[in-house]
Design a protein around this motif. Structure first.
Motif, PDB file in Angstrom:
ATOM      1  N   PHE A 178       0.824  -1.208   0.000  1.00  0.00           N
ATOM      2  CA  PHE A 178       0.000   0.000   0.000  1.00  0.00           C
ATOM      3  C   PHE A 178       0.860   1.261   0.000  1.00  0.00           C
ATOM      4  CE2 PHE A 178      -2.382  -3.457   1.906  1.00  0.00           C
ATOM      5  CZ  PHE A 178      -3.582  -3.403   1.216  1.00  0.00           C
ATOM      6  N   GLU A 179       1.933   1.256   0.776  1.00  0.00           N
ATOM      7  CA  GLU A 179       2.787   2.444   0.839  1.00  0.00           C
ATOM      8  C   GLU A 179       3.471   2.708  -0.498  1.00  0.00           C
ATOM      9  OE1 GLU A 179       3.798   2.728   5.575  1.00  0.00           O
ATOM     10  OE2 GLU A 179       5.347   1.985   4.233  1.00  0.00           O
ATOM     11  N   TYR A 180       3.950   1.661  -1.148  1.00  0.00           N
ATOM     12  CA  TYR A 180       4.588   1.845  -2.459  1.00  0.00           C
ATOM     13  C   TYR A 180       3.605   2.411  -3.480  1.00  0.00           C
ATOM     14  CZ  TYR A 180       8.120  -1.567  -0.740  1.00  0.00           C
ATOM     15  OH  TYR A 180       9.072  -2.239  -0.035  1.00  0.00           O
ATOM     16  N   THR A 181       2.469   1.724  -3.617  1.00  0.00           N
ATOM     17  CA  THR A 181       1.550   2.087  -4.698  1.00  0.00           C
ATOM     18  C   THR A 181       0.926   3.465  -4.481  1.00  0.00           C
ATOM     19  OG1 THR A 181      -0.118   0.732  -3.553  1.00  0.00           O
ATOM     20  CG2 THR A 181       1.001  -0.258  -5.441  1.00  0.00           C
ATOM     21  N   LEU A 182       0.581   3.805  -3.233  1.00  0.00           N
ATOM     22  CA  LEU A 182       0.030   5.134  -2.980  1.00  0.00           C
ATOM     23  C   LEU A 182       1.078   6.229  -3.170  1.00  0.00           C
ATOM     24  CD1 LEU A 182      -2.376   4.420  -0.006  1.00  0.00           C
ATOM     25  CD2 LEU A 182      -2.997   5.425  -2.209  1.00  0.00           C
ATOM     26  N   MET A 234      -5.218   2.764  -6.163  1.00  0.00           N
ATOM     27  CA  MET A 234      -5.124   2.381  -4.754  1.00  0.00           C
ATOM     28  C   MET A 234      -5.683   3.421  -3.789  1.00  0.00           C
ATOM     29  SD  MET A 234      -3.719  -0.599  -4.942  1.00  0.00           S
ATOM     30  CE  MET A 234      -3.036  -0.948  -3.323  1.00  0.00           C
ATOM     31  N   VAL A 235      -6.312   4.473  -4.311  1.00  0.00           N
ATOM     32  CA  VAL A 235      -6.693   5.594  -3.455  1.00  0.00           C
ATOM     33  C   VAL A 235      -7.643   5.194  -2.332  1.00  0.00           C
ATOM     34  CG1 VAL A 235      -8.656   6.336  -4.878  1.00  0.00           C
ATOM     35  CG2 VAL A 235      -7.401   8.012  -3.487  1.00  0.00           C
ATOM     36  N   LYS A 236      -8.468   4.179  -2.538  1.00  0.00           N
ATOM     37  CA  LYS A 236      -9.426   3.791  -1.489  1.00  0.00           C
ATOM     38  C   LYS A 236      -8.732   3.207  -0.263  1.00  0.00           C
ATOM     39  CE  LYS A 236     -10.441  -0.829  -3.374  1.00  0.00           C
ATOM     40  NZ  LYS A 236     -11.500  -1.710  -3.888  1.00  0.00           N
ATOM     41  N   TYR A 237      -7.440   2.885  -0.405  1.00  0.00           N
ATOM     42  CA  TYR A 237      -6.708   2.295   0.715  1.00  0.00           C
ATOM     43  C   TYR A 237      -5.921   3.325   1.514  1.00  0.00           C
ATOM     44  CZ  TYR A 237      -7.836  -2.154  -1.487  1.00  0.00           C
ATOM     45  OH  TYR A 237      -8.504  -3.222  -2.025  1.00  0.00           O
ATOM     46  N   ASN A 238      -6.179   4.626   1.297  1.00  0.00           N
ATOM     47  CA  ASN A 238      -5.466   5.582   2.144  1.00  0.00           C
ATOM     48  C   ASN A 238      -6.095   5.587   3.537  1.00  0.00           C
ATOM     49  OD1 ASN A 238      -7.382   7.857   2.507  1.00  0.00           O
ATOM     50  ND2 ASN A 238      -7.139   8.154   0.317  1.00  0.00           N
ATOM     51  N   TRP A 239      -5.288   5.965   4.531  1.00  0.00           N
ATOM     52  CA  TRP A 239      -5.706   5.829   5.929  1.00  0.00           C
ATOM     53  C   TRP A 239      -6.951   6.638   6.253  1.00  0.00           C
ATOM     54  CZ3 TRP A 239      -4.773   1.888   8.589  1.00  0.00           C
ATOM     55  CH2 TRP A 239      -3.536   1.255   8.615  1.00  0.00           C
ATOM     56  N   ARG A 240      -7.066   7.839   5.698  1.00  0.00           N
ATOM     57  CA  ARG A 240      -8.230   8.660   6.008  1.00  0.00           C
ATOM     58  C   ARG A 240      -9.517   7.942   5.597  1.00  0.00           C
ATOM     59  NH1 ARG A 240      -9.145  13.854   7.256  1.00  0.00           N
ATOM     60  NH2 ARG A 240      -7.001  14.491   6.817  1.00  0.00           N
ATOM     61  N   ASN A 241      -9.535   7.349   4.397  1.00  0.00           N
ATOM     62  CA  ASN A 241     -10.724   6.633   3.940  1.00  0.00           C
ATOM     63  C   ASN A 241     -11.041   5.440   4.837  1.00  0.00           C
ATOM     64  OD1 ASN A 241     -11.254   8.333   1.820  1.00  0.00           O
ATOM     65  ND2 ASN A 241     -10.184   7.096   0.294  1.00  0.00           N
ATOM     66  N   ILE A 242      -9.999   4.715   5.249  1.00  0.00           N
ATOM     67  CA  ILE A 242     -10.215   3.532   6.085  1.00  0.00           C
ATOM     68  C   ILE A 242     -10.766   3.927   7.453  1.00  0.00           C
ATOM     69  CG2 ILE A 242      -8.979   1.729   7.362  1.00  0.00           C
ATOM     70  CD1 ILE A 242      -7.267   1.400   4.777  1.00  0.00           C
ATOM     71  N   VAL A 243     -10.227   4.989   8.033  1.00  0.00           N
ATOM     72  CA  VAL A 243     -10.715   5.447   9.335  1.00  0.00           C
ATOM     73  C   VAL A 243     -12.164   5.914   9.230  1.00  0.00           C
ATOM     74  CG1 VAL A 243     -10.484   7.261  11.074  1.00  0.00           C
ATOM     75  CG2 VAL A 243      -8.455   6.013  10.298  1.00  0.00           C
ATOM     76  N   GLU A 244     -12.469   6.717   8.210  1.00  0.00           N
ATOM     77  CA  GLU A 244     -13.817   7.284   8.085  1.00  0.00           C
ATOM     78  C   GLU A 244     -14.853   6.251   7.662  1.00  0.00           C
ATOM     79  OE1 GLU A 244     -13.408  10.584   5.450  1.00  0.00           O
ATOM     80  OE2 GLU A 244     -12.430  11.866   6.957  1.00  0.00           O
TER      81      GLU A 244
END
Length: 353
Positions: free
Chosen positions: A275-279, A334-344
């Motif tokens: 996730f870190e690489y692709t984002l 991969m944008v849906k896997y950013n932390w803000r989206n996962i938290v919200e």
């Protein structure tokens, strides 16, 4: 209006487990957060709006373990709010001794080390804890199937990442990067693959930055391998570097290496670095575990077997198709896997329950 309170109990020193740190980062405006953790002696990471309470790490393992459990019991008993426990060995006692307190148990990893007997014992302890807690969150469907006897009170809380590097990546040369632990990851295969690729294609410019360490002297062993293969001008081993200091390395790189052996236990464990690489826009070479296969497609990376031969094939493929690889497209996939989206979208739903 007073914010709801959240207590997170995590034996890792705050900042070590990136998931907990990111949860706090994106929840702190909505929740009054307290984190109880060990003070393991590492440099402390502060986060404005998060109250971190440390437990001393000194003494024998058994003594400090008892000290942590006692501190956690007191904090939970006197706390008026939502309690989330990050799984640790013996955390089942928190629920056994305080059965009237509602608690969430989060599981970030199953056993990915030791013998099959060791892994079965560790996973068995997690299963027993999952049965006791009111709500359970796990990192993937594979982990849920392995650990949870029922899905009634179980939720998927996925792994994520932030955009560490926002620079455009062009494949004008192969600039590989691996970030992570060396424990049982067989990173030596990737080093030998780079050596063989360079032998076959000496005119293709290639570098490989390797960041991390292991518990079995792997760093020294890999440095010796680099010397013996005459790769000193190509492969650089940096040792451990904090997540907060990775940006310049990911700015430089254009190909991420998410290499884990394809085993029954790694199969269900999503690798953080994918996730870190692709984002960060890096086209990623990922071994074909179930979890990598669920997120990696031809637009953001390529899936391989856990062999030197397949790693070489991936390097050849990337170089031959370099003009078609676009870092903007990689990020968009991969944008849906950013932390803000996962938290919200995921964590807040679990907390509200």
């Amino acid at each position: 209006m007073q914010k709801p309170k959240l207590l997170i109990v995590d034996k890792h020193q705050f900042g070590y487990l990136i998931d907990v740190y990111k949860w706090c980062k994106y929840l702190r405006n909505e929740y009054d957060i307290t984190v109880l953790c060990f003070d393991s002696g590492d440099k402390k990471q502060d986060l404005e709006g998060v109250n971190v309470r440390y437990v001393g790490y000194g003494g024998p393992v058994a003594i400090r373990g008892i000290r942590f459990v006692l501190q956690a019991l007191w904090q939970i008993l006197t706390f008026r709010g939502t309690v989330l426990v990050e799984y640790f060995v013996h955390c089942i006692w928190l629920k056994k001794l305080l059965p009237f307190k509602k608690m969430i148990l989060d599981v970030r990893t199953i056993a990915v080390w030791g013998t099959q007997q060791d892994r079965d014992k560790y996973d068995g302890e997690i299963k027993q804890a999952c049965k006791k807690y009111d709500v359970v969150s796990v990192i993937s469907k594979g982990v849920m199937k392995r650990l949870c006897s029922t899905e009634d009170n179980t939720h998927i809380l996925p792994l994520g990442a932030d955009v560490i590097s926002d620079t455009d990546k062009k494949i004008d040369s192969l600039r590989l990067i691996y970030v992570g632990t060396f424990d049982d990851r067989q990173i030596d295969k990737t080093i030998r693959a780079v050596s063989e690729f360079h032998r076959q294609y000496p005119t293709v410019p290639i570098t490989y930055d390797i960041i991390g360490d292991g518990h079995h002297n792997e760093l020294s062993q890999y440095k010796e391998m680099v010397r013996s293969l005459s790769l000193d001008d190509i492969v650089v081993l940096y040792g451990r570097i904090p997540n907060t200091e990775l940006k310049p390395y990911l700015d430089k790189a254009n190909v991420g290496v998410s290499f884990v052996p394809i085993t029954s236990y790694f199969n269900v464990q999503p690798p953080t670095k994918t996730f870190e690489y692709t984002l960060s826009g890096l086209y990623t070479i990922a071994t074909k575990t179930e979890e990598n296969e669920a997120v990696i497609n031809g637009k953001c990376g390529c899936l391989i077997k856990d062999t030197e031969e397949d790693f070489i094939k991936a390097l050849i493929y990337i170089w031959q198709n370099r003009d078609a690889i676009d870092s903007k497209t990689v990020r968009e996939e991969m944008v849906k896997y950013n932390w803000r989206n996962i938290v919200e979208n995921d964590l807040e739903n679990i907390l509200r329950q």
